[in-house]
Write an enzyme that holds these catalytic residues in place. Structure first.
Site, PDB file in Angstrom:
ATOM      1  N   ASN A   1      -9.691  -6.657  -3.889  1.00 51.77           N
ATOM      2  CA  ASN A   1      -9.645  -5.205  -3.724  1.00 51.77           C
ATOM      3  C   ASN A   1      -8.212  -4.750  -3.916  1.00 51.77           C
ATOM      4  O   ASN A   1      -7.400  -4.760  -2.985  1.00 51.77           O
ATOM      5  CB  ASN A   1     -10.155  -4.827  -2.333  1.00 51.77           C
ATOM      6  CG  ASN A   1     -11.633  -5.081  -2.208  1.00 51.77           C
ATOM      7  OD1 ASN A   1     -12.457  -4.319  -2.726  1.00 51.77           O
ATOM      8  ND2 ASN A   1     -11.987  -6.193  -1.577  1.00 51.77           N
ATOM      9  N   GLU A   2      -7.926  -4.355  -5.136  1.00 54.36           N
ATOM     10  CA  GLU A   2      -6.554  -3.995  -5.499  1.00 54.36           C
ATOM     11  C   GLU A   2      -6.230  -2.585  -5.019  1.00 54.36           C
ATOM     12  O   GLU A   2      -7.136  -1.832  -4.628  1.00 54.36           O
ATOM     13  CB  GLU A   2      -6.389  -4.084  -7.025  1.00 54.36           C
ATOM     14  CG  GLU A   2      -6.592  -5.478  -7.610  1.00 54.36           C
ATOM     15  CD  GLU A   2      -5.454  -6.455  -7.266  1.00 54.36           C
ATOM     16  OE1 GLU A   2      -4.637  -6.178  -6.380  1.00 54.36           O
ATOM     17  OE2 GLU A   2      -5.405  -7.522  -7.920  1.00 54.36           O
ATOM     18  N   PRO A   3      -4.941  -2.202  -5.055  1.00 55.20           N
ATOM     19  CA  PRO A   3      -4.560  -0.847  -4.659  1.00 55.20           C
ATOM     20  C   PRO A   3      -5.458   0.198  -5.317  1.00 55.20           C
ATOM     21  O   PRO A   3      -5.764   0.099  -6.512  1.00 55.20           O
ATOM     22  CB  PRO A   3      -3.118  -0.733  -5.152  1.00 55.20           C
ATOM     23  CG  PRO A   3      -2.604  -2.137  -5.045  1.00 55.20           C
ATOM     24  CD  PRO A   3      -3.769  -3.016  -5.396  1.00 55.20           C
TER      25      PRO A   3
END
Ligand code: F6R
Length: 637
Positions: free
Chosen positions: A169-171
């Site tokens: 879950n990236e920025p």
């Protein structure tokens, strides 16, 4: 219910600091920490067994959980821990990715855990990197539904990326997100690049469980080790909740614990600037650290700090203890002043009572240990040069061959030179063929590895000759732990330690220099240092060791903080240029070197900038203005 089996620190302790919003425990090292986490997981599995229930585990890959898995495997083999009631859901998988690829998380999980325990294959769930794009959306929904049909995750193990990702879950990830296909952040791909042998081979996408899916777990434990994680750990534990650092969403989960080692926790206010948090014991090291911090905050040199400065920034107790700013300032100024010396091997016939090194013997035997064949000149080229110039008997010990860091292009260049010189040599034809036919991510053949090792050896000899060390003082140790042909190394063994101990016993040095660089992204420096520490313990009873002082330099990735420096060796502009020249002999490590971590500057640029930065820091504290300083910390064994 909050924390169950981890009892080291009462829950809620984090609130005392006024800064922390996630419960965390800092361990002395990652091994002890991992064992503690494995024990919590094992206890959970057993409790569920007594109730005849499934234990639903959410699992992570990456470097952080490896020791936890190792310990679980050990418990299975030696303590009969059974996984027969365990159902697992892995967080993520690269997309697209074949499960048989060595890069797949499927492969990782089987290699580190599933192949060694009695889990039922049908109870293992890992996102499938081969699902077609058209089926992917439904596949992800079904993954979440399957977790729900089991009643949700009992325990979720997490690592954290430097971007603040959990799972992938990236920025930008939403707090409610479910399992889905995601584009990987550039930093995440840079971090994965070494194991894929180059960023261009790292997949751009992945399937990941969402923040919403993770947050539904009844218990969450996040692991983080090493300097590289320090900044994101501080942001996550102390910062505001933001999608820019997705791990901050965990602040809303009431049964989360972060398990950290000292390096990963080092930026937390409680540890970094404890005087801002509450009363502290003013050790010498803490005092230096606080004063240097105060100088940078107030933009003043040490001798200009006032009582008011100390009082305003949480250091009134230090003032009370020491008397006045005037007294503390002079003491600190002298202390730092005394770390500076142009005589790293000791100044002959001089009063050495306030110098970092002894004057006698005035000609010392010295071993410089260099993990790779270039760390000596990159990290302490100026000091190395001075030691030779000042007449000491300097030996260099290259601990590993460094062969995997030579690109195939470079190897081919040299093989073709040999071919041009000896056209009739059939062996070289063979070697050229091997290099040309090598597939992207396969291991090097032994002969190719050998050639790559020779290239590094010859580059090193060119550099040490330039500095003026005779060839017979150069020792290529080729420690066996390194010789796997891949980035993953074997664990340090007795044989590695003995090789080092034998060399020390033969030379009986007065000084040893070693790379105390624990931030090396691939761990080689740490293993090399551990081998030296172990050898020192073996040799410690020998009489000659009473005369042997150990100095740690930092490798290419990091520098000591000023308060940690025990010896600072100045360099003139000309000496900086000589050091640059010595580094240039390591041509295979120039121009886009293979394993340089997250910092894309070339090694010589990094070295110069960091030596210059240290000099500037000294100058800002009110000390002399040098072009560059190399820094060392004394190690007491
Ligand atoms: C892996 C995963 C990632 C990693 C993170 C840290 O399944 O979901 O979030 O946990 O990238 O990786 P390491 O532990 O290698 O630093």
């Amino acid at each position: 219910m909050i924390i169950t089996s981890i009892k080291y620190q009462p829950v809620g302790q984090f609130e005392d600091t006024r800064f922390e919003k996630i419960h965390n425990i800092v361990f002395a090292n990652s091994i002890e920490a991992s064992i503690c986490v494995a024990e919590e997981i094992a206890a959970l599995i057993k409790t569920k067994q007594t109730k005849n229930k499934y234990c639903i585990l959410g699992l992570a890959t990456g470097s952080s959980p490896i020791k936890v898995y190792e310990e679980l495997v050990r418990m299975h083999k030696e303590e009969e821990l059974s996984f027969s009631n365990v159902v697992t859901f892995n967080l993520d998988e690269y997309y697209p990715m074949d499960k048989n690829s060595v890069h797949s998380y499927y492969y990782f999980m089987h290699q580190h855990l599933f192949n060694h325990i009695d889990i039922k294959p049908e109870n293992i769930n890992i996102p499938n990197g081969n699902v077609s794009l058209s089926d992917l959306h439904q596949y992800c929904i079904d993954y979440d539904l399957k977790i729900e049909t089991y009643g949700g995750l009992d325990f979720q193990l997490l690592g954290i990326g430097r971007t603040g990702h959990i799972g992938f879950n990236e920025p930008g990830s939403h707090y409610n997100s479910g399992t889905r296909n995601i584009t990987l952040d550039h930093i995440t791909r840079v971090d994965a690049a070494p194991s894929f042998l180059g960023i261009e081979n790292v997949p751009k996408k992945a399937i990941t469980m969402g923040i919403g899916s993770v947050k539904k777990a009844k218990r969450i434990v996040l692991l983080a080790w090493g300097h590289n994680k320090a900044s994101v750990i501080k942001d996550t534990i102390e910062g505001e909740i933001t999608s820019e650092v997705p791990a901050t969403y965990l602040q809303e989960h009431d049964n989360t614990t972060f398990i950290l080692n000292g390096e990963a926790a080092q930026d937390l206010t409680r540890l970094n600037t404890p005087w801002l948090v509450g009363p502290c014991i003013w050790t010498e090291e803490l005092t230096s650290k606080a004063i240097i911090w105060l100088c940078s905050l107030t933009k003043k040199s040490i001798l200009k700090l006032t009582d008011k400065d100390y009082n305003n920034y949480g250091m009134s107790s230090l003032l009370a203890q020491e008397g006045s700013a005037y007294d503390i300032n002079i003491k600190m100024f002298n202390k730092i002043q005394h770390t500076i010396t142009g005589w790293p091997g000791g100044k002959p016939n001089a009063d050495d009572s306030s110098r970092p090194e002894r004057a006698n013997p005035n000609k010392k035997r010295i071993i410089i240990f260099s993990p790779h064949p270039d760390d000596d000149v990159i990290s302490m080229g100026g000091t190395f040069d001075r030691l030779v110039e000042q007449g000491h008997e300097v030996h260099i010990a290259y601990q590993t061959s460094g062969n995997i860091a030579v690109s195939d292009y470079e190897a081919l260049k040299y093989a073709e030179v040999i071919k041009d010189v000896t056209p009739e040599d059939l062996n070289i034809d063979n070697l050229i063929k091997k290099i040309n036919s090598k597939k992207e991510d396969t291991e090097d053949d032994v002969e190719v590895r050998n050639l790559k090792g020779i290239i590094r050896k010859r580059e090193s000899l060119a550099a040490t000759r330039f500095i003026g060390v005779p060839d017979e003082n150069i020792h290529f140790l080729n420690l066996p732990f390194y010789e796997t042909g891949t980035i993953r190394k074997k664990p340090i063994g007795k044989i590695d330690i003995n090789i080092i101990a034998n060399l020390i016993a033969e030379i009986k040095p007065h000084q040893i220099y070693a790379a105390g660089d624990l931030a090396d992204p691939h761990g080689t420096h740490k293993v090399c240092l551990d081998a030296i520490f172990a050898a020192l313990q073996i040799l410690k009873p020998q009489k000659y060791m009473n005369d042997c002082w150990v100095w740690l330099y930092r490798g290419a990735w990091h520098e000591w903080d000023v308060h940690q420096i025990d010896m600072a060796v100045p360099m003139s502009p000309d000496q900086v240029l000589r050091k640059r020249k010595a580094i240039f002999f390591h041509q295979s490590q120039k121009d886009g070197v293979m394993f340089q971590g997250n910092d894309i500057r070339e090694f010589w640029v990094r070295a110069e900038e960091r030596n210059n930065e240290t000099a500037q820091k000294y100058h800002q504290l009110g000390l002399a203005d040098y072009a560059a300083l190399e820094a060392f910390k004394r190690y007491y064994y």
